[in-house]
Design a protein around this motif. Structure first.
Motif, PDB file in Angstrom:
ATOM      1  N   SER A  39       1.040  -1.164  -0.008  1.00  0.00           N
ATOM      2  CA  SER A  39      -0.073   0.005   0.103  1.00  0.00           C
ATOM      3  C   SER A  39       0.817   1.153   0.079  1.00  0.00           C
ATOM      4  O   SER A  39       1.486   1.680   1.010  1.00  0.00           O
ATOM      5  CB  SER A  39      -0.793  -0.179   1.272  1.00  0.00           C
ATOM      6  N   ASP A  41       1.497   4.302   0.481  1.00  0.00           N
ATOM      7  CA  ASP A  41       1.030   5.604   1.125  1.00  0.00           C
ATOM      8  C   ASP A  41       1.873   5.653   2.373  1.00  0.00           C
ATOM      9  O   ASP A  41       1.448   6.332   3.275  1.00  0.00           O
ATOM     10  CB  ASP A  41      -0.330   5.439   1.349  1.00  0.00           C
ATOM     11  N   PHE A  42       3.204   5.246   2.163  1.00  0.00           N
ATOM     12  CA  PHE A  42       3.773   4.827   3.632  1.00  0.00           C
ATOM     13  C   PHE A  42       5.354   5.157   3.365  1.00  0.00           C
ATOM     14  O   PHE A  42       6.128   4.211   3.715  1.00  0.00           O
ATOM     15  CB  PHE A  42       3.547   3.476   4.166  1.00  0.00           C
ATOM     16  N   GLU A  46       6.966   2.472   1.557  1.00  0.00           N
ATOM     17  CA  GLU A  46       6.717   2.511   0.097  1.00  0.00           C
ATOM     18  C   GLU A  46       5.796   3.599  -0.165  1.00  0.00           C
ATOM     19  O   GLU A  46       4.780   3.996   0.411  1.00  0.00           O
ATOM     20  CB  GLU A  46       5.629   1.059  -0.186  1.00  0.00           C
ATOM     21  N   PHE A  84      -4.226  -0.812   2.149  1.00  0.00           N
ATOM     22  CA  PHE A  84      -3.660  -1.302   3.044  1.00  0.00           C
ATOM     23  C   PHE A  84      -4.649  -2.572   3.903  1.00  0.00           C
ATOM     24  O   PHE A  84      -4.139  -3.567   3.915  1.00  0.00           O
ATOM     25  CB  PHE A  84      -3.068  -0.419   3.966  1.00  0.00           C
ATOM     26  N   SER A 101       4.275  -4.256   3.508  1.00  0.00           N
ATOM     27  CA  SER A 101       3.872  -3.197   3.682  1.00  0.00           C
ATOM     28  C   SER A 101       3.872  -2.470   5.047  1.00  0.00           C
ATOM     29  O   SER A 101       3.087  -2.076   5.479  1.00  0.00           O
ATOM     30  CB  SER A 101       2.238  -3.421   3.152  1.00  0.00           C
ATOM     31  N   GLY A 102       5.053  -2.833   5.512  1.00  0.00           N
ATOM     32  CA  GLY A 102       5.512  -2.490   6.958  1.00  0.00           C
ATOM     33  C   GLY A 102       4.550  -3.047   7.936  1.00  0.00           C
ATOM     34  O   GLY A 102       4.060  -2.378   8.912  1.00  0.00           O
ATOM     35  N   PHE A 103       4.069  -4.373   7.709  1.00  0.00           N
ATOM     36  CA  PHE A 103       3.136  -4.912   8.570  1.00  0.00           C
ATOM     37  C   PHE A 103       3.903  -5.190   9.902  1.00  0.00           C
ATOM     38  O   PHE A 103       4.931  -5.850  10.141  1.00  0.00           O
ATOM     39  CB  PHE A 103       2.794  -6.434   8.021  1.00  0.00           C
ATOM     40  N   SER A 104       3.190  -4.955  11.060  1.00  0.00           N
ATOM     41  CA  SER A 104       3.241  -5.276  12.340  1.00  0.00           C
ATOM     42  C   SER A 104       3.071  -6.846  12.722  1.00  0.00           C
ATOM     43  O   SER A 104       1.836  -6.878  12.355  1.00  0.00           O
ATOM     44  CB  SER A 104       2.691  -4.294  13.128  1.00  0.00           C
ATOM     45  N   ARG A 109      -3.089 -11.293  13.702  1.00  0.00           N
ATOM     46  CA  ARG A 109      -3.061 -11.530  12.247  1.00  0.00           C
ATOM     47  C   ARG A 109      -2.168 -12.923  12.153  1.00  0.00           C
ATOM     48  O   ARG A 109      -2.412 -13.628  10.859  1.00  0.00           O
ATOM     49  CB  ARG A 109      -1.631 -10.432  11.747  1.00  0.00           C
ATOM     50  N   GLN A 150      -5.201   4.701   9.964  1.00  0.00           N
ATOM     51  CA  GLN A 150      -5.291   4.046   8.705  1.00  0.00           C
ATOM     52  C   GLN A 150      -6.338   2.730   9.237  1.00  0.00           C
ATOM     53  O   GLN A 150      -6.015   1.866   9.885  1.00  0.00           O
ATOM     54  CB  GLN A 150      -3.959   3.327   8.028  1.00  0.00           C
ATOM     55  N   SER A 153      -5.306  -1.012  10.431  1.00  0.00           N
ATOM     56  CA  SER A 153      -4.036  -0.849  10.730  1.00  0.00           C
ATOM     57  C   SER A 153      -3.935  -1.005  12.240  1.00  0.00           C
ATOM     58  O   SER A 153      -5.021  -0.830  13.024  1.00  0.00           O
ATOM     59  CB  SER A 153      -3.230   0.432  10.509  1.00  0.00           C
ATOM     60  N   ILE A 154      -2.634  -1.557  12.767  1.00  0.00           N
ATOM     61  CA  ILE A 154      -2.758  -1.443  14.432  1.00  0.00           C
ATOM     62  C   ILE A 154      -2.886   0.078  14.869  1.00  0.00           C
ATOM     63  O   ILE A 154      -3.091   0.086  16.143  1.00  0.00           O
ATOM     64  CB  ILE A 154      -1.105  -1.982  14.858  1.00  0.00           C
ATOM     65  N   GLN A 155      -2.445   1.100  14.095  1.00  0.00           N
ATOM     66  CA  GLN A 155      -2.877   2.373  14.622  1.00  0.00           C
ATOM     67  C   GLN A 155      -4.169   2.772  14.972  1.00  0.00           C
ATOM     68  O   GLN A 155      -4.656   3.431  15.753  1.00  0.00           O
ATOM     69  CB  GLN A 155      -2.364   3.275  13.517  1.00  0.00           C
ATOM     70  N   VAL A 174      -2.589   6.541   4.389  1.00  0.00           N
ATOM     71  CA  VAL A 174      -1.883   7.343   5.438  1.00  0.00           C
ATOM     72  C   VAL A 174      -1.793   8.772   4.845  1.00  0.00           C
ATOM     73  O   VAL A 174      -1.663   9.608   5.571  1.00  0.00           O
ATOM     74  CB  VAL A 174      -0.647   6.709   5.996  1.00  0.00           C
ATOM     75  N   GLU A 192       2.448   5.664  12.146  1.00  0.00           N
ATOM     76  CA  GLU A 192       4.096   5.018  12.521  1.00  0.00           C
ATOM     77  C   GLU A 192       4.878   6.085  12.644  1.00  0.00           C
ATOM     78  O   GLU A 192       5.040   7.043  11.782  1.00  0.00           O
ATOM     79  CB  GLU A 192       4.313   4.089  11.185  1.00  0.00           C
TER      80      GLU A 192
HETATM   81  N1  ARG Z   1       2.477  -1.196  11.098  1.00  0.00           N
HETATM   82  C1  ARG Z   1       1.250  -0.599  10.814  1.00  0.00           C
HETATM   83  C2  ARG Z   1       0.352  -2.028  10.938  1.00  0.00           C
HETATM   84  O1  ARG Z   1       0.859  -3.355  10.582  1.00  0.00           O
HETATM   85  C3  ARG Z   1       0.953  -0.023   9.771  1.00  0.00           C
HETATM   86  C4  ARG Z   1       1.435  -0.320   8.484  1.00  0.00           C
HETATM   87  C5  ARG Z   1       0.787   0.311   7.319  1.00  0.00           C
HETATM   88  N2  ARG Z   1       1.262   0.177   5.936  1.00  0.00           N
HETATM   89  C6  ARG Z   1       1.187   1.026   4.795  1.00  0.00           C
HETATM   90  N3  ARG Z   1       1.701   0.666   3.821  1.00  0.00           N
HETATM   91  N4  ARG Z   1       0.363   1.872   4.869  1.00  0.00           N
HETATM   92  O2  ARG Z   1      -0.757  -2.314  10.748  1.00  0.00           O
END
Ligand code: ARG
Length: 277
Positions: A39, A41-42, A46, A84, A101-104, A109, A150, A153-155, A174, A192
């Motif tokens: 995704s 936007d990050f 990415e 995302f 995609s910056g996944f926590s 999950r 988002q 997301s974990i946010q 984001v 993040e």
């Molecule tokens: N680290 C957070 C999650 O896993 C946000 C990742 C959002 N990544 C993105 N490409 N928008 O939920």
């Protein structure tokens, strides 16, 4: 003794033809191709960066790592931009091989997808408009006010935990959250930390107010449950990229590109998508 020698010979063979051996064992949805979903936007993970011909190109350290994985496995990389909140399902359904995609890697999950080892350590932040940086003493001041995160997301979880009395607004990108904080439609947002700091370089109206603690910190790659050969190969490449210094290079390059003011598509992202539809 004889058995040990045979084992040693087998190990030597695997080492000498390393990635070629791995690529044969690894199965992907399209043979010869590694299809990943992200995704964009990050930044600096990415994002779209405008190249010298004015064309938007996918950039970021996740994309560089994806390229490295594909190269090391002898596969062609195909990157599919996906919102995302849709990536996990695409991995689960087997429409893409990996979600990068910056996944926590959260326990929830991990019930539906498998996670690689961590390739990056980040943190979480609560952000406001710079003009309002001295206006708040604590989360309770956001009662009834619009606070963004988002979707998927974990946010979003952090928003529900820390600002349960706020008017929590879920946005798909984001970059939209950043725009809405800047134009005053959002009063606060969970982002993040390294992403917020990155966008704050180009948009000084964005301000990181507080660090937010989170228990599953760090980023990992997701694969469909049970695709162990692919996940092991991915872990091998992550270890190698961390070890040989390439990962730090991918990060530095991504940060530089993302700081290239006027060359990073954020608000224009939606225009771009409607043009290509
Ligand atoms: N680290 C957070 C999650 O896993 C946000 C990742 C959002 N990544 C993105 N490409 N928008 O939920």
């Amino acid at each position: 003794m004889k058995k040990m020698l045979v084992l040693a010979a087998a190990a030597a063979l695997t080492l000498s033809c390393g990635s070629a051996v791995m690529a044969e064992e690894v199965s992907t949805i399209t043979p010869g191709v590694l299809t990943i979903g992200t995704s964009p936007d990050f930044a600096p993970y990415e994002f779209y960066h405008i190249d010298e011909n004015g064309d938007p190109q996918l950039a970021g350290f996740d994309i560089a790592l994806a390229q490295r994985i594909a190269d090391d496995l002898g596969l062609e990389l195909q990157v599919v931009p996906i919102d995302f909140d849709g990536i996990i399902m695409e991995v689960q359904n087997g429409n893409i091989d990996l979600g990068i995609s910056g996944f926590s890697p959260t326990p929830e999950r991990a019930e539906v997808v498998d996670f690689s080892d961590l390739y990056y350590q980040g943190g979480q932040a609560f952000c406001v408009n710079t003009e309002k940086k001295d206006a708040y003493a604590g989360y309770e001041d956001f009662k009834g006010l619009p606070v963004g995160a988002q979707t998927g997301s974990i946010q979003m979880d952090l928003a529900n935990e820390n600002t349960p009395d706020a008017d929590i607004v879920g946005l798909t990108k984001v970059t939209d959250i950043v725009n809405e904080l800047i134009n005053g439609k959002l009063e606060g947002a969970f982002i993040e930390k390294d992403v917020a700091l990155q966008y704050a370089k180009n948009y000084p109206e964005l301000y990181v107010l507080w660090d937010v603690p989170f228990e599953s910190e760090g980023s990992a790659i997701m694969a469909k449950k049970g695709n162990t050969a692919l996940l092991e190969a991915v872990n091998g490449v992550i270890a190698a990229a961390l070890e040989d210094g390439s990962m730090s290079e991918y990060i530095t390059t991504a940060q530089e590109l993302a700081s290239d003011e006027g060359k990073v598509i954020e608000g224009q992202l939606d225009e771009l998508e409607s043009e290509t539809e």
